[in-house]
Design a protein around this motif. Structure first.
Motif, short mmCIF file in Angstrom:
data_model
loop_
_atom_site.label_atom_id
_atom_site.label_comp_id
_atom_site.label_asym_id
_atom_site.label_seq_id
_atom_site.Cartn_x
_atom_site.Cartn_y
_atom_site.Cartn_z
N THR A 165 -30.35 -105.96 -66.96
CA THR A 165 -30.24 -107.26 -66.89
C THR A 165 -28.78 -107.93 -66.64
OG1 THR A 165 -30.36 -108.14 -69.09
CG2 THR A 165 -32.64 -107.84 -67.97
N SER A 166 -27.75 -107.12 -67.13
CA SER A 166 -26.51 -107.24 -67.09
C SER A 166 -25.95 -105.94 -67.28
CB SER A 166 -26.11 -108.18 -68.07
OG SER A 166 -26.06 -107.82 -69.48
N MET A 167 -24.44 -105.89 -66.91
CA MET A 167 -23.72 -104.78 -67.17
C MET A 167 -23.84 -104.25 -68.56
SD MET A 167 -20.36 -103.83 -65.11
CE MET A 167 -18.98 -104.36 -66.25
N LYS A 168 -23.96 -104.89 -69.56
CA LYS A 168 -24.04 -104.38 -70.91
C LYS A 168 -25.51 -103.31 -71.21
CE LYS A 168 -26.43 -108.17 -73.34
NZ LYS A 168 -26.48 -109.07 -72.30
N ASP A 169 -26.34 -103.66 -70.31
CA ASP A 169 -27.58 -102.92 -70.71
C ASP A 169 -27.25 -101.40 -70.18
OD1 ASP A 169 -29.01 -104.87 -71.55
OD2 ASP A 169 -29.37 -105.67 -69.55
N MET A 170 -26.01 -101.13 -69.52
CA MET A 170 -25.73 -99.74 -68.96
C MET A 170 -24.68 -99.05 -69.90
SD MET A 170 -25.95 -98.62 -65.64
CE MET A 170 -26.25 -99.32 -63.92
N GLN A 171 -24.37 -99.59 -71.18
CA GLN A 171 -23.77 -99.10 -72.18
C GLN A 171 -24.16 -97.90 -72.71
OE1 GLN A 171 -20.51 -100.57 -72.65
NE2 GLN A 171 -20.06 -98.75 -73.75
N GLY A 172 -23.38 -96.71 -72.36
CA GLY A 172 -23.90 -95.20 -72.83
C GLY A 172 -25.23 -94.75 -72.19
N LEU A 173 -25.57 -95.34 -70.96
CA LEU A 173 -26.57 -94.60 -70.54
C LEU A 173 -26.28 -93.33 -69.75
CD1 LEU A 173 -29.90 -95.51 -69.59
CD2 LEU A 173 -29.04 -96.20 -67.59
N THR A 186 -17.15 -95.00 -60.98
CA THR A 186 -17.66 -96.34 -60.82
C THR A 186 -18.68 -96.39 -62.20
OG1 THR A 186 -17.90 -96.47 -58.49
CG2 THR A 186 -19.31 -97.58 -59.39
N PHE A 187 -19.36 -95.58 -62.25
CA PHE A 187 -20.50 -95.63 -63.76
C PHE A 187 -19.79 -95.61 -64.87
CE2 PHE A 187 -23.62 -94.64 -60.37
CZ PHE A 187 -24.76 -95.56 -60.80
N THR A 188 -18.32 -94.87 -64.87
CA THR A 188 -17.76 -95.08 -66.40
C THR A 188 -17.40 -96.56 -66.17
OG1 THR A 188 -16.90 -92.86 -66.02
CG2 THR A 188 -15.53 -94.32 -67.24
N GLU A 189 -16.82 -97.34 -65.03
CA GLU A 189 -16.26 -98.64 -65.43
C GLU A 189 -17.61 -99.52 -65.55
OE1 GLU A 189 -13.26 -101.42 -65.13
OE2 GLU A 189 -13.11 -99.10 -64.55
N PHE A 190 -18.68 -99.35 -65.18
CA PHE A 190 -20.08 -100.07 -65.24
C PHE A 190 -20.29 -99.71 -66.98
CE2 PHE A 190 -22.09 -99.67 -60.96
CZ PHE A 190 -21.40 -100.51 -60.76
N ALA A 192 -21.38 -96.94 -68.42
CA ALA A 192 -22.67 -95.77 -68.62
C ALA A 192 -21.65 -94.26 -68.83
CB ALA A 192 -23.28 -95.50 -67.16
N SER A 193 -22.59 -93.37 -69.04
CA SER A 193 -22.04 -91.93 -69.14
C SER A 193 -22.67 -91.29 -68.05
CB SER A 193 -22.53 -91.36 -70.70
OG SER A 193 -22.16 -92.39 -71.66
#
Length: 337
Positions: A165-173, A186-190, A192-193
């Motif tokens: 729902t927002s970029m915070k939902d990508m954290q550590g994915l 790009t995914f690091t910037e988002f 994610a892992s």
């Protein structure tokens, strides 16, 4: 007089023999088989392009060219295909742009997140002067000819952990990414892992939980049936992708002038056909994925993703040298019709 007559007859015989040999050589050269490979299923967007090219190349060449389409990685995977084109061990191959970047780094300009403002902008870039200049540079640097850019699509995101729902939902994915540094960054910037994996290893990694999510062109998600194992779907549109058709110098040199013209015309027309056909399918595929396919989607705020993408763009534009910076600027400066 007798000797002169013998000489004339011998010369005539030699000329006839040479003519027969030339006609024979031309006849052999006039019937060429082209093996065209791609790594995706035949129901994917690659299959649309390959099938139309096969039809048109054979038609435009008057039957002197026979195209053999090899889907599903029968020839090789995308990670190996471009090098094989350079070596001439494969005739033609469709390769996603990001898998060309390790061999020709300027391709990364097209991979940058949100580099295209919209589809009109993307086609204005690729089908106009910028795309033509890119193709010229690619051939000069690698010896590989880019025959068509084809359809421009978006990489949609899917995962097994949670709705986005927002970029915070990508954290550590844990996100599978191709072995492309722009996509990793790009995914690091988002937040994610990112875990770089070749395409061939991706389905197993998703099934076993080695990775929790990934992105692909919309049609690939359906063709690979990822909707059966991934519950969450997001129209992130962070990366655009296209499926360029490449030809080796070796196969192009086997063709005579008329055949080369037929191949280039067939590729251009097949690319336009693929563009029209796939553009009409995408909305329906997304609807299928989130209805009959059983995937769940949620409303989300793209603003943070776009801002993160812009940071990646700016960093690459300033760090990869003057040529890359100027090329990125030429993309940004191209006006959409």
């Amino acid at each position: 007089m007798f000797s002169l007559l013998k000489i004339c007859r011998a010369a005539a015989t030699l000329t006839l023999m040479m003519s027969v040999q030339l006609i024979s050589a031309q006849s052999i050269a006039a019937n060429v088989t082209i093996n065209l490979g791609y790594a995706a299923p035949d129901t994917s967007t690659y299959g649309v392009l390959a099938a139309k090219f096969e039809e048109l190349a054979e038609e435009y060449s008057g039957g002197s060219i026979d195209v053999k389409v090899r889907c599903c990685g029968q020839l090789m995977g995308e990670d190996e295909a471009f090098k094989a084109l350079q070596l001439g061990t494969v005739d033609m191959h469709i390769i996603t742009g990001n898998n060309v970047s390790p061999h020709f780094p300027l391709m990364d300009a097209f991979v940058l997140p949100y580099i295209f403002k919209n589809k009109q902008h993307a086609y204005a870039v690729l089908e106009g002067d910028v795309g033509a200049e890119f193709s010229r540079r690619l051939k000069a640097a690698t010896g590989v000819e880019l025959l068509t850019f084809g359809f421009v699509g978006d990489r949609d995101f899917y995962n097994s952990r949670n709705p986005i729902t927002s970029m915070k939902d990508m954290q550590g994915l844990k996100v599978r990414v191709p072995k492309n540094q722009v996509m990793i960054d790009t995914f690091t910037e988002f937040g994610a892992s990112p875990i770089p994996l070749p395409w061939a290893d991706t389905p197993t990694a998703l099934q076993t939980g080695t990775v929790e999510g990934a992105d692909n062109g919309t049609s690939f998600i359906k063709a690979q049936k990822f909707y059966e194992i991934m519950p969450h779907f997001t129209v992130l549109e962070h990366f655009s992708y296209f499926s360029p058709l490449f030809a080796s110098t070796r196969i192009m040199n086997k063709l005579n002038g008329e055949q080369q013209a037929a191949v280039r015309r067939a590729a251009k027309d097949a690319g336009l056909y693929q563009k029209q056909e796939m553009s009409s399918r995408i909305a329906g595929i997304r609807e299928f994925l989130t209805t009959a396919g059983g995937m769940k989607t949620a409303g989300f705020d793209r603003a943070d993703f776009i801002a993160a993408g812009q940071r990646v763009q700016d960093r690459y534009a300033t760090e990869k040298g003057e040529e890359f910076t100027a090329f990125v600027q030429s993309i940004r400066d191209t006006a959409a019709p």
